[in-house]
Each structure stands twice: as C-alpha cells, then as structure tokens.
Design an enzyme around this catalytic site. Structure first.
Site, PDB file in Angstrom:
ATOM      1  N   ASP A 188      -4.009   8.338   0.431  1.00  0.00           N
ATOM      2  CA  ASP A 188      -3.187   7.869   1.543  1.00  0.00           C
ATOM      3  C   ASP A 188      -2.104   6.907   1.060  1.00  0.00           C
ATOM      4  OD1 ASP A 188      -2.893   7.622   4.538  1.00  0.00           O
ATOM      5  OD2 ASP A 188      -3.287   5.521   4.049  1.00  0.00           O
TER       6      ASP A 188
ATOM      7  N   GLU B 165      -0.075  11.277  -0.951  1.00  0.00           N
ATOM      8  CA  GLU B 165       0.814  11.174   0.197  1.00  0.00           C
ATOM      9  C   GLU B 165       1.905  10.175  -0.155  1.00  0.00           C
ATOM     10  OE1 GLU B 165       0.809  10.053   4.944  1.00  0.00           O
ATOM     11  OE2 GLU B 165      -0.381   8.880   3.541  1.00  0.00           O
TER      12      GLU B 165
END
Length: 568
Positions: A204, A259
């Site tokens: 993330d 990401e």
C-alpha cells in the site's frame, strides 16, 4: 526479446482483488469474512484466476476500512480467525492458486501498540517509530503539508506538545522509515506471513515511505502544492525496497506489486525491473485522473479520452523499453466503477463491460479484476448521504460545503467520486441482499442486483462473466500477450482506441469504440502497413453477435470491441 525476460509465471497470470468486507458473509453479521472467500474459491478457479489479492484482514479499528492496522500479526475477529486464514491458504494452494495479501507500512493506526508506546512519552524507545515535530515558528503546524483525505497532515499531541505526521486519515500515524528498527520490524512482520504460506504482497502507498528530512513548506510551484513532492518517490525509497527484496521477496520467490501514488514512469521502471530487485510490478493511477479538472479529484468533468489513450501508450511503451512491468486495471476499491465512469452503464452496460475488459487485457502487464467488474457491476444508486460509509467521502462532503457548495451539489460529487461506489456487496444471486449476507449488510446493496448477479451471468454463455473467462484463458494461450510490443493505431480518433501488440510470428489487434454511436473506423495508411501481412487473421474475441472482418475500414456499433490475432 529473450525468453528469460518474460519467463516469470505471473506475467501470464490474472489477479482477482477481494475486498473482504463486501465479498461474502458466512455469519450473518453483515460483514464479509475469510470463510466467505474460501467458500467462493471454486468460482474464482473456474474464472481462471491465478492469484487472489486479499485486502487487509488485520486487527483494525476500521476508520479506513482496514488500512489503519492495529496489529499486523492478528486477524480481525470481524473477518474470522487465524485458523480461517490458514485454511484459505491451504485451499488456494490445493487449487493451484496463490495468495497475495495487502501490506500497509507507510502508517499504522494510532491504536497500534507501537503508537501507544510512542505517545506515552518522549523518552519511550518507540517514540522514534513515528514522525514527531515541534510546532512551527508561529506556534502552529510544523509545515503546510495536507492530508490525502483532506485537512492538515499533522495531528497535535497534547501530552508532549508535539505534532505527529498523518498523510492519510488523522488516525493513521506515519512510520519513521529512517529508523532502522522500524525497517527491521516491518521485515519481521512480512516474514511472519511468508512463513505461513502467503505467496506475495500488495504494498500500500509504498512509494511515500521516504520523506525529505527537512520537512519544508510546499511553495505551490508544483501542483497540487500539498507537500507530496517532498515524499513521493522519496530520497531513500529504492534503498528501503531493495532491502525488503533481499530479505523477504527474493528468498521466498514472492509476487509483489507496489501501489505508487503520484509516481513517474522512470521510477516505476526502477521499481519493477527484474534487474533492480524490488517489485514484480507496479500500479500507477495517471490514467484514472483523466476526469480530474486541474488534478482536482473532487470536481467533475467529462473524462479526456485522448489523455487516457496517450497515458496508456506512454506507460505501455515506456515500461517495455525500460524492462518494467505494469499492473493493468480500470477498477479497484479506491475508484468508482469504470463502467459508470468511462462508458454507458445503462443502455450498453453489457457491451461496455466487455469493451473495457478487452481493451485492458490486450495490453502488456498483469491484469487485475476487481470483484464485481466481471459481472458488470455499475456505481450504485445513492439516495442520501446517510448511505455512504467511506471516511474520505464523508470528510469531503463536509469540506465541499465549507468551500461554498450546497449539500445537493456535494452529494452529486460524492455519487461520482466516492470510494464507496466500488465497495457495495458482491452480487451473487437474486435472493435478498444479493446472496451476500442473511443479516443487515454493513453498506447498502445496489438495488439492481436481481438483474446483475453471478448466478445469472453463469447461466448465460454470452455474458460478461464468460467474456472475462475467455480473455483470461487467451493470455495463457498466446505469447503475444506477454511479449508483443505496443503500437497505437488510432491516430487520436475521437471515439476509437486501437492498438496492436507485435511479436515474432504474430500480432494482436484490438479496436474499441468508446462511444454510443455507430461509426466507421479507418486505419491510417501507415498504421495499416505496420500490421504487415494479414492473411492469417483470427477473431479471438468480440462483444457483438457478429464481428467485422479485420480490414482498413471497420464498421463499429456502439461500444463495439474486438481482438484479432494475425499469424505471420
């Protein structure tokens, strides 16, 4: 191109993204759970999925739907138990599938034990696990950086008189990656999951972990002027990721995806090139900002089709030339449904869903299918602000009104932009609550579920779901999907996106009409010549009952999309 360059197994794979809270509830409490995913593995296997990406199921207060982690090595009871997780891993592996889990290490919840210790006093050994700053010279904020969720990126701690950094929600405290003990703790946590049999990680917002240690004010010279230029792809980020690879990803032969927030092509080549030993592939979001006027997410405009095509082309050609690898996607848990955003989710919903899938799956990279896109789930019909659950959306509803917008306008913006658009429950059948739960769902079920559900799609050979199954299978059958170079063919056409993938002995041609009009598309003479010999053409897949023969002039019905293979 050498065989070794494209030999990694995950280059021919397709990933299915599961938002567990909304996937399948087996307890009746209204929240999806791990057992619900295990129950549906046969469905995913029949779809052709190789890798399941499971979003956070860790202990969390759920202010940001699990991305606010309070314990990295424990399962949130709302989702089940560690035994349930172990069973999921075992059942995936039994079917020849792999598990990718979400890792959130830019920040933790303020309820994490590390932060509780850190906030107990300046002398606590965990204090330096987070980023603390004294007030600015005026006694206020340390700098003018803004949170991605709205408002200042700093929270004041009354006990110590210092601020701590929160680039996302105010309950998500940024970790201090300059501290070697933080890096050691993160690696140990990832090793814990690797030893449990997890096959990979989705990292993330991983490219924001390294901050400019001066923490200067943003002078606004680079839009949007919120401080991101001082922590995006920061000074030590590649060093930190390489250390993760050397200790965790490499030894366990993991598949990984980073990401990347507001990143650049050059950085993503480095992040995903095998020679760099960082990640297997990267997400970037530039193609999903083509309807942001002046980069502003919370303002509305029709999307810029030419900008979308230009960005796809730039990233396709650039990543291939640089040796990087794309994660291909139109949908995820943070984005409105692409079918509602870029096409017609009403009169041409089936054609539109197939068009988006065909356009994306023909590109080079590893495709990601977000739960529900394979049955053409559109944005839900929202009837009032009370139906929304997303913290970012509710914050922006308040901020938009503070900026002078009336409540109706603010809600209309949320209807288009909210992350909740993709978070309503998966629609399994036409029973109450779409077969998601026997209880009261945590967020509303879209009222169109009796007509849009998995059961109905499975029964129809011409459905969106079966279109996805064919596309996923084609990637494994033909080398050109993995190896072919990318050539754009449409010359800035206002309605059509057309491209080819050229490889030795074969070419793939994809033509998609992104409009609700019947048109005739003509390849330019140069583009037509670039395709070379076309005598061995074969229609691989299309979204209309009858497809035209590949020719320099193609009649295209509304939202028509076709993929041909040319053998040379």
């Amino acid at each position: 191109m050498t065989q070794t360059r494209y030999s990694e197994w995950w280059r021919r794979s397709t990933v299915y993204q599961v938002y567990p809270k909304s996937f399948k509830d087996t307890t009746g409490n209204g929240t999806g759970d791990i057992k619900g995913l295990t129950e549906k593995l046969d469905y995913l296997q029949e779809l052709g999925i190789d890798i399941v990406w499971l979003q956070p199921v860790y202990v969390s207060p759920q202010y940001d739907n699990g991305y606010d982690v309070a314990d990295y090595e424990a399962i949130n009871p709302d989702f089940g138990t560690m035994e349930d997780f172990d069973e999921l891993v075992q059942e995936l592996h039994r079917r020849g599938m792999k598990l990718m889990t979400d890792i959130v290490v830019n920040h933790t919840s303020v309820e994490h034990e590390w932060f509780k210790q850190a906030s107990s006093g300046k002398d606590n050994p965990y204090r330096d696990y987070y980023i603390w700053k004294d007030p600015g010279p005026d006694g206020g904020l340390p700098n003018n950086w803004q949170s991605k969720f709205g408002g200042p990126a700093w929270q004041f701690d009354e006990a110590s008189g210092q601020y701590f950094l929160t680039l996302y929600d105010k309950t998500q405290a940024d970790l201090n990656w300059e501290n070697e003990k933080v890096r050691r703790a993160v690696n140990d946590m990832m090793l814990f999951w690797a030893k449990k049999g997890v096959d990979g990680f989705r990292m993330d917002v991983i490219n924001v972990i390294s901050k400019d240690q001066r923490f200067p004010d943003d002078d606004g010279s680079v839009p949007p002027g919120d401080g991101r230029k001082f922590y995006t792809d920061g000074p030590r980020v590649h060093e930190f990721i390489k250390a993760m690879y050397d200790e965790v990803f490499g030894p366990y032969e993991m598949v990984t995806v980073g990401e990347m927030s507001s990143t650049t092509l050059e950085h993503c080549i480095r992040y995903s090139s095998p020679e760099e030993r960082e990640f297997s592939m990267t997400f970037n979001f530039h193609h999903l900002k083509v309807d942001y006027p002046n980069g502003q997410k919370w303002e509305l405009m029709p999307y810029d089709f030419e900008a979308m095509k230009r960005l796809f082309t730039q990233w396709q050609t650039g990543m291939q030339q640089g040796g990087g690898w794309n994660a291909l996607f139109f949908n995820n848990h943070d984005q409105p449904r692409a079918i509602s955003r870029f096409t017609d989710d009403k009169a041409y919903r089936v054609e539109s869903a197939k068009l988006l899938a065909t356009t994306l799956h023909g590109m080079q990279g590893t495709p990601y299918v977000y739960q529900g896109e394979e049955i053409g789930m559109p944005n839900p019909i929202w009837k009032g602000i009370e139906e929304f659950r997303d913290i970012e959306s509710l914050n922006m509803y308040r901020i938009l009104q503070e900026q002078g917008k009336n409540p109706g306008t603010a809600q209309s913006i949320l209807q288009e932009r909210s992350r909740d658009n993709s978070r309503t429950p998966m629609q399994w059948d036409d029973s109450p609550n779409a077969g998601f739960t026997t209880g009261t769902p945590w967020i509303k079920v879209d009222e169109r579920y009796p007509d849009i559900n998995v059961q109905k799609e499975l029964a129809d050979p011409g459905s969106i779901l079966h279109h996805y199954r064919r596309l996923i299978a084609l990637r494994k059958e033909h080398d050109v999907f993995v190896e072919g170079s990318f050539i754009r063919l449409d010359e800035a056409h206002p309605e059509v996106f057309a491209y080819a993938r050229q490889a030795e002995g074969a070419a793939l041609v994809v033509v998609s009409n992104f409009s609700g009009k019947e048109i005739t598309f003509r390849f330019g003479d140069k583009q037509w010549a670039e395709l070379g010999e076309r005598s061995g053409q074969q229609l691989l897949i299309g979204n209309t009952a009858e497809a035209p023969v590949l020719a320099q002039e193609l009649p295209l019905s509304p939202y028509a999309s076709y993929m041909w293979l040319i053998r040379k």
